[in-house]
Design an enzyme around this catalytic site. Structure first.
Site, PDB file in Angstrom:
ATOM      1  N   SER A 245     -10.066  -0.831   6.777  1.00 30.73           N
ATOM      2  CA  SER A 245      -9.439  -0.590   5.476  1.00 30.73           C
ATOM      3  C   SER A 245      -8.691  -1.782   4.885  1.00 30.73           C
ATOM      4  O   SER A 245      -8.288  -1.730   3.727  1.00 30.73           O
ATOM      5  CB  SER A 245      -8.479   0.606   5.558  1.00 30.73           C
ATOM      6  OG  SER A 245      -9.196   1.807   5.477  1.00 30.73           O
TER       7      SER A 245
ATOM      8  N   LYS B 123       0.852  -1.200   0.000  1.00 27.15           N
ATOM      9  CA  LYS B 123       0.000   0.000   0.000  1.00 27.15           C
ATOM     10  C   LYS B 123       0.883   1.244   0.000  1.00 27.15           C
ATOM     11  O   LYS B 123       1.922   1.270   0.677  1.00 27.15           O
ATOM     12  CB  LYS B 123      -0.909  -0.021   1.231  1.00 27.15           C
ATOM     13  CG  LYS B 123      -2.008   1.045   1.231  1.00 27.15           C
ATOM     14  CD  LYS B 123      -2.909   0.891   2.462  1.00 27.15           C
ATOM     15  CE  LYS B 123      -4.035   1.917   2.486  1.00 27.15           C
ATOM     16  NZ  LYS B 123      -4.908   1.755   3.660  1.00 27.15           N
TER      17      LYS B 123
ATOM     18  N   SER C 153      -9.860   1.544   2.577  1.00 25.84           N
ATOM     19  CA  SER C 153      -8.972   2.332   1.735  1.00 25.84           C
ATOM     20  C   SER C 153      -7.888   1.533   1.026  1.00 25.84           C
ATOM     21  O   SER C 153      -7.287   2.027   0.092  1.00 25.84           O
ATOM     22  CB  SER C 153      -8.304   3.401   2.595  1.00 25.84           C
ATOM     23  OG  SER C 153      -7.450   2.783   3.541  1.00 25.84           O
TER      24      SER C 153
END
Lengths: 497, 500
Positions: free
Chosen positions: A182, A83, A158
Site C-alpha cells: 500500500s 494518511k 491504499s
C-alpha cells in the site's frame, strides 16, 4: 535535478536547507503547499481533511526557532501529508470510512509525533482505500483519488492520497502505511519514491490496524534522500508498540553517495516472467539491473518460486487479522451508531452494515470464515506455513545477494473503474510487494522509467535484509542518479507554466 | 438443604467437580496492557486510556509483572512452566469488551499440569486429596455493564445499559482444575487453600465479595462405580466459599433427583441464587460459541529460559502448609492453631516477630494471644494487623511479664486493652498503674488469714468436703488485693491454711 521553479517544486531537503539559510520561511513553505492544495485538490482529491491551522502553527514554531537562532530539527518546515489512518490530535482520523467519518483523534500516532518533532509541518490527512483495503484508492467512502499523471487513472492504493499529494507537489513528503504494498504500489503508479520499512522498524502505535503482523508506516518522497530523512525521523523502538524492535537506526543519508560497487544484486527472474507483468515493466526493471551492473554492482539472477503463493497466504492472514482488528468499530464507544437500535445485536449489525463499505465487509467476512472452527487449519494454519516457507526462501536468497530487484507493480496505473468490479484482478496488483510484508523485509519503490506508450511511471522494487534499509537506500539512490529521470507529471508541468 | 440428603445421594452417586477460578492480580500497579492503575470501584470510566478503551490504533504492551505473577502462581502449584508461550485473541462481541476480542491464552498457557494437596475435614475424619491443575493462564478482564431501568440491575427488562471500563484490562489469571473434586466440601477447601496461597504470594487480595476471585464449577454425577462421566452443568455466581459449597450441594442433589426420576441432566449454565438457595438455568442451551482464537499479532511470543524461571522460583515465599508444619514442629503449636496463623500472612509475620522478641519457648502463649485477644481486637476494630496500634514487641513484652509472674493473666488482659488504647508499652502501663503482681507469701498470708477469719461458715463447708470452694476463696483474696496477687501463690497459701 532541474533547478526548482516554485517553492512546492523544492524537495524536503531543499526546503529545510533554505529555511536554515533564511532564504525561505517555514510560513512561506506552508502557505505555498496550502495554496497548491487549494488549486489542485478539486481535481486530484488527495485529502480527506486539510489542516491549515496546524500547518501554520507548526511553521510559526519553526520560524521562531530560526529567529532565535536555535538549532533546527532535520525536517524543519517540510510540508508533510499524513494518511488518514494515523491519529493526530486536532484532526479527524476517518480511515476513509463512514463508520469513523466524525471520529476525532484523542492521541497522536508515534510516527506522526516523531515526524512533527523533527520539524515537519502537517498540511492534511490523505485519502485512502477504506481501512487500507484496496490497491486503487477507489474504495474510499469519500470518493477516489486521481493520479496526477492522468486524472482518469488511479494513483494506486491504499495510500493513494499520500502518493498523489507528493506527486502533485501538494506536500514535499508524506506518510503512508503498507500491509501488502500500500505504499510501494502507489509509489510506482505515481512516480514517487516509496518505502516500506522492516517490520518493527517503525512504531505502529496510533496507526489504525489493518493486519497487525504485516502493517508498517513508511514515507513517500520525490527523492531517495527525502525518503531516507523521513524514515530517519520516525524509525526506532517505541515502548507503546511491543512489536517495534530496539535495533540501532543508522544514518541513512550518510551512505547515499557511496554507490553500488561490489553490491550483490539479485534480479528475481521468475517474477519478471510472471503472466500479467507488462512488457515495458519487465524491460524497465531489466534496464535498471543493467544500469546497476554498469555502476559496478554484481548482478545475478534468482528465483523465488514460493513467493508466488504469497498472494494466497496474504488474502487469508490479512483479512483474518483485519476481521478481529475491525471488531472494535461497533458503535458503542465511538463512530457511527444507528439511532433506533432494538437491542445490542441490532445495534452492532446495522451500525456496521451502514458504516462499512463493500470491500471492508468482504474482507471481514473472508477473515471471519478463515478463522472459523473447522477451517482454521486449512486456511490460517496453511497460510502461516506458507509464510514460513517464504521467509526461508528470502533468507536463502539473501545468503547470495545484498538486495533483490523486482518490479513494484505488474502494470502502470490503470483506469478508474477498470478493476473495480474484479477484486481478484485488483488483488494481483500487489503480487510483487506482498511477499516482503509476509517476510517482514524492507522494500523501496523507485521510478525507473516512463512508459513509452502512456507516459506513465514505472517503478522497481529493491528489497533488502531485515533492518538493512541503509543498503536499500544506497542502491536506490545510485539508480536515481544514474537514470536522472524527470518525474514531473503533466498536471504539475501545467502548474509550472 | 439437609446435609443428610447430600450424604444419602453421595452414597449412591459420585459427584465429579472441576473448578474454573478467575483471580484479578490486584496487587499490581497497572493494568495488563496499559499503564492505568488497578483499583476496585471508583467513578466510572476514570481509570481508562486509549489502550484499555480500544480506541483506533492503540496497541497492547504486556505487563511483565503480571506475567511473572502468573508464573509464580504456577510454581507454587507445582505446574510445568512453558518454555514457549503466547497470547491469543478470543473473538466475540459484547459491549463490556472494548476491542470485541479478549486477549487471553489458548493452547500455549504459561503454566500447566500442576496440583494442590487439599486437607479436608477435622480430627479423625480428616484426609488429604490431591487436585490436579490443568492450566493457569493470563488474560485481561472486561469492563462492567450497568443495566438501568430493570429489576435488581439484571439485563432482563432493563431500559438501557451503561458500561464502566475501569475494570477493563485488569490482569486476570484463570486456573482450571482437573475434574478431581468429589464433594462440595472438597471444592470449598480447594478454593480456600488456593486463596491462602495466592495471598501468601501477594498477587491478589482474593476478595470473592468484590469479585477479585471468581469461582465457577462444572459438576456432574455418575452412579458409584461407573467410569463414564455424566452430563455436566456449569454453575456460576457463587460469591463466597459458603455459596460455592451450598450451590454444589444443591446441584448434586438436583441432578440425582432428576436421574432418579428417570430424567436426564442437560448441559447448561446455571446461576446460583444465594437468597433462594437454588440454581436456575441461565442459558437453556450452551450457545455454540466460535471464538476464532488466533495468535495475538500485536505481541511477540514469550520464550522463558531456565534461568528466568529459576529467578522467579527464588521469589517463592514459604507457603502456608509449610509454614504451618514449621510452627507445629518448631514451636509445638497445636495443628489447628498453627494453620490459623500460617494461612494469614500478616498475622503470621506478626506472630513470628513477637516470638523473636519473646523467645521461642514462649511461642505457645504468643500464639494464644495472637488468636485470642489480638484477633478479637482486630475483629472489633476492623483494623489491619499492621496498623492496629499493637506491635509484635508490645505483645512479646506482655507475654514475658506474665511468664515472669510480674502480672497475672487477668491483669494482662487489662494491660492489653490499655496498650491497644494508648499505644504504650506494657511494662510502662504496669508501672504506672501499680499493677505489679504480689508474690510475696507473707503479704498474701496476712490477707488469707483475714479472709478465713471473716468467713467461718465457708471454711466449715470446705473442710466438710466442698473442696470446690477453693476458687471462691481465691476470688475473695484477689479482690482484697485488687487483683495484684499471684493466683498460684494465693492458691497454695489458701490450701496450706484450709487443709491444716
Amino acid at each position: 535535478m532541474a533547478e526548482p521553479r516554485r517553492i512546492v517544486d523544492m524537495t524536503g531537503a531543499q526546503i529545510a536547507d533554505a529555511i536554515a539559510r533564511k532564504e525561505l520561511s517555514a510560513r512561506e513553505a506552508a502557505e505555498a503547499a496550502l495554496a497548491e492544495i487549494e488549486a489542485l485538490e478539486p481535481r486530484v482529491h488527495a485529502f480527506n481533511q486539510v489542516t491549515p491551522e496546524l500547518a501554520l502553527q507548526a511553521a510559526e514554531r519553526i520560524d521562531a526557532m530560526v529567529a532565535s537562532g536555535e538549532s533546527l530539527p532535520p525536517l524543519a518546515g517540510v510540508p508533510v501529508a499524513i494518511k488518514d489512518n494515523m491519529n493526530l490530535i486536532g484532526t479527524r482520523t476517518t480511515c476513509s470510512s463512514r463508520i469513523l467519518e466524525n471520529y476525532e483523534s484523542v492521541y497522536t500516532c508515534t510516527a506522526v509525533e516523531r515526524l512533527l518533532a523533527a520539524g515537519a509541518v502537517p498540511v492534511g490527512k490523505c485519502n485512502m482505500d477504506e481501512f487500507a483495503f484496496g490497491s486503487s484508492t477507489e474504495n474510499s467512502a469519500f470518493g477516489p483519488t486521481r493520479n496526477p499523471w492522468d486524472l482518469e487513472r488511479v494513483p494506486g492504493g491504499s495510500s493513494g492520497g499520500s502518493a498523489a499529494a507528493v506527486a502533485a507537489r501538494m506536500a514535499a513528503v508524506s506518510l503512508g502505511s503498507d500491509t501488502g504494498g500500500s505504499i510501494r504500489q502507489p509509489g510506482a503508479l505515481t512516480g514517487t519514491v516509496a518505502v516500506k520499512p522492516t517490520y518493527g522498524r517503525v512504531s505502529r502505535y496510533g496507526l489504525v490496524a489493518f493486519a497487525s503482523s504485516l502493517d508498517q508506516i513508511g514515507p513517500f518522497a520525490r527523492t531517495v534522500e527525502d525518503a531516507a530523512a523521513v524514515l530517519q525521523a520516525i524509525a526506532g523502538k517505541d515502548p507503546m508498540d511491543a512489536t517495534s524492535v530496539d535495533e540501532p537506526v543508522p544514518d541513512y543519508r550518510a551512505g547515499l553517495e557511496a554507490g553500488v560497487e561490489g553490491l550483490r544484486v539479485g534480479l528475481v527472474t521468475d517474477m519478471l516472467e510472471m503472466e500479467g507483468c507488462a512488457g515495458e515493466v519487465r524491460a524497465a526493471v531489466e534496464n535498471a539491473a543493467r544500469v546497476l551492473a554498469d555502476l559496478g554492482a554484481e548482478v545475478g539472477e534468482v528465483e523465488l518460486p514460493m513467493s508466488r503463493h504469497g498472494l494466497s497466504a496474504y488474502y487469508v492472514i490479512g483479512p483474518a487479522e483485519a476481521s478481529s482488528n475491525l471488531a472494535r468499530f461497533d458503535g458503542i464507544r465511538y463512530g457511527h451508531r444507528v439511532k433506533d437500535a432494538e437491542d445490542v445485536l441490532d445495534l452492532y449489525m446495522r451500525s456496521r452494515a451502514e458504516g462499512f463499505g463493500p470491500e471492508t465487509i468482504r474482507r471481514v467476512m473472508l477473515g471471519t470464515y478463515a478463522l472459523s472452527a473447522g477451517y482454521y487449519e486449512a486456511y490460517y494454519g496453511q497460510a502461516q506455513k506458507t509464510r514460513t516457507l517464504i521467509i526461508r526462501e528470502f533468507a536463502d536468497a539473501f545468503e547470495r545477494f545484498d538486495v533483490l530487484l523486482t518490479p513494484t507493480s505488474p502494470t502502470v496505473a490503470f483506469g478508474i473503474g477498470e478493476k473495480a468490479s474484479d477484486p481478484l484482478a485488483m488483488y494481483l496488483s500487489d503480487v510483487y510487494t506482498i511477499p516482503l510484508n509476509l517476510a517482514g523485509l524492507p522494500g523501496i519503490s523507485v521510478p525507473v522509467a516512463l512508459c513509452s506508450e502512456s507516459g506513465l511511471p514505472i517503478g522497481a522494487q529493491i528489497a533488502a535484509r531485515h533492518f538493512d534499509e541503509a543498503t536499500m537506500f544506497r542502491a536506490a539512490a545510485a539508480l536515481e542518479r544514474a537514470l536522472g529521470l524527470d518525474m514531473t507529471p503533466p498536471l504539475v508541468a501545467e502548474r509550472q507554466r | 438443604m439437609a446435609k443428610d440428603r447430600l450424604n444419602e445421594v453421595l452414597e449412591r452417586y459420585e459427584a465429579v467437580i472441576g473448578l474454573e477460578i478467575h483471580t484479578e492480580l490486584t496487587s499490581l500497579n497497572s493494568k495488563m496492557f496499559c499503564g492505568c492503575p488497578v483499583e476496585f470501584g471508583g467513578e466510572p470510566n476514570t481509570r481508562v486510556c486509549p489502550v484499555c478503551l480500544g480506541m483506533p490504533g492503540a496497541l497492547p504492551v504486556p505487563n511483565q509483572a503480571a506475567v511473572e505473577a502468573t508464573v509464580l502462581a504456577g510454581l507454587a502449584l507445582e505446574c510445568e512452566i512453558a518454555r514457549f508461550s503466547q497470547f491469543h485473541r478470543k473473538n466475540y462481541f459484547y459491549p463490556d469488551m472494548p476491542k470485541n476480542y479478549q486477549i487471553s491464552q489458548y493452547d500455549l498457557p504459561f503454566c500447566a499440569h500442576g496440583h494442590l494437596d487439599v486437607e479436608v475435614g477435622e480430627g479423625d475424619a480428616a484426609y488429604v486429596t490431591r487436585i490436579g491443575i490443568t492450566r493457569i493462564h493470563l488474560e485481561e478482564d472486561t469492563g462492567k455493564m450497568i443495566h438501568v431501568g430493570g429489576s435488581e440491575g439484571r439485563i432482563a427488562g432493563a431500559d438501557h445499559s451503561l458500561v464502566d471500563f475501569n475494570r477493563a484490562g485488569t490482569p486476570l489469571i484463570e486456573l482450571v482444575t482437573e475434574p478431581d473434586i468429589r464433594t462440595p466440601e472438597e471444592a470449598r477447601r480447594f478454593a480456600q487453600t488456593l486463596r491462602t496461597i495466592f495471598l501468601a504470594l501477594g498477587i491478589s487480595d482474593c476478595s470473592m465479595e468484590e469479585g477479585s476471585m471468581r469461582v465457577d464449577a462444572n459438576v456432574s454425577i455418575r452412579p458409584r462405580g461407573a467410569v463414564e462421566l455424566g452430563t455436566k452443568a456449569e454453575v456460576k455466581n457463587m460469591n463466597s466459599f459458603k455459596a460455592l459449597h451450598d450451590a454444589l450441594a444443591y446441584e448434586i442433589v438436583r441432578q440425582a433427583d432428576l436421574v432418579d426420576a428417570g430424567g436426564r441432566v442437560v448441559q447448561e449454565t446455571r446461576h446460583w441464587d444465594a437468597a433462594a438457595k437454588r440454581t436456575s438455568a441461565l442459558r437453556s442451551k450452551e450457545e455454540a460459541h466460535d471464538y476464532r482464537y488466533f495468535p495475538e499479532p500485536d505481541m511477540v511470543p514469550f520464550e522463558f529460559t531456565e534461568e528466568w524461571i529459576a529467578a522467579i522460583r527464588e521469589r517463592l515465599p514459604e507457603l502456608p502448609a509449610a509454614r504451618r508444619d514449621r510452627y507445629v514442629q518448631t514451636f509445638g503449636l497445636p495443628k489447628h492453631d498453627a494453620r490459623l496463623i500460617a494461612e494469614d500472612v500478616p498475622l503470621a509475620q506478626f506472630f513470628e516477630q513477637a516470638v523473636d522478641a519473646a523467645g521461642a519457648k514462649l511461642a505457645k502463649p504468643v500464639a494464644n494471644w495472637v488468636l485470642g485477644e489480638l484477633s478479637a481486637h482486630l475483629n472489633a476494630t476492623g483494623a489491619a494487623v499492621g496498623s492496629c496500634g499493637i506491635t509484635p514487641e508490645m505483645l512479646a513484652e506482655l507475654v514475658v511479664l506474665v511468664d515472669e509472674g510480674t502480672i497475672s493473666g487477668k491483669q494482662a488482659k487489662e494491660v492489653f486493652a490499655e496498650m491497644a488504647e494508648s499505644g504504650d508499652m506494657p511494662a510502662a502501663i504496669v508501672e504506672r498503674r501499680g499493677m505489679r503482681q504480689v508474690s510475696d507469701t507473707g503479704a498474701i498470708e496476712a490477707v488469707v488469714v483475714k479472709v478465713l477469719a471473716e468467713h467461718p461458715a465457708e471454711v466449715e463447708s470446705y473442710r466438710s468436703g466442698k473442696s470446690g470452694l477453693i476458687g471462691w476463696f481465691v476470688g475473695q483474696v484477689m479482690r482484697e488485693m485488687r487483683g495484684q496477687a499471684n493466683p498460684a501463690v494465693v492458691n497454695e497459701v489458701l490450701k496450706q491454711h484450709l487443709d491444716q
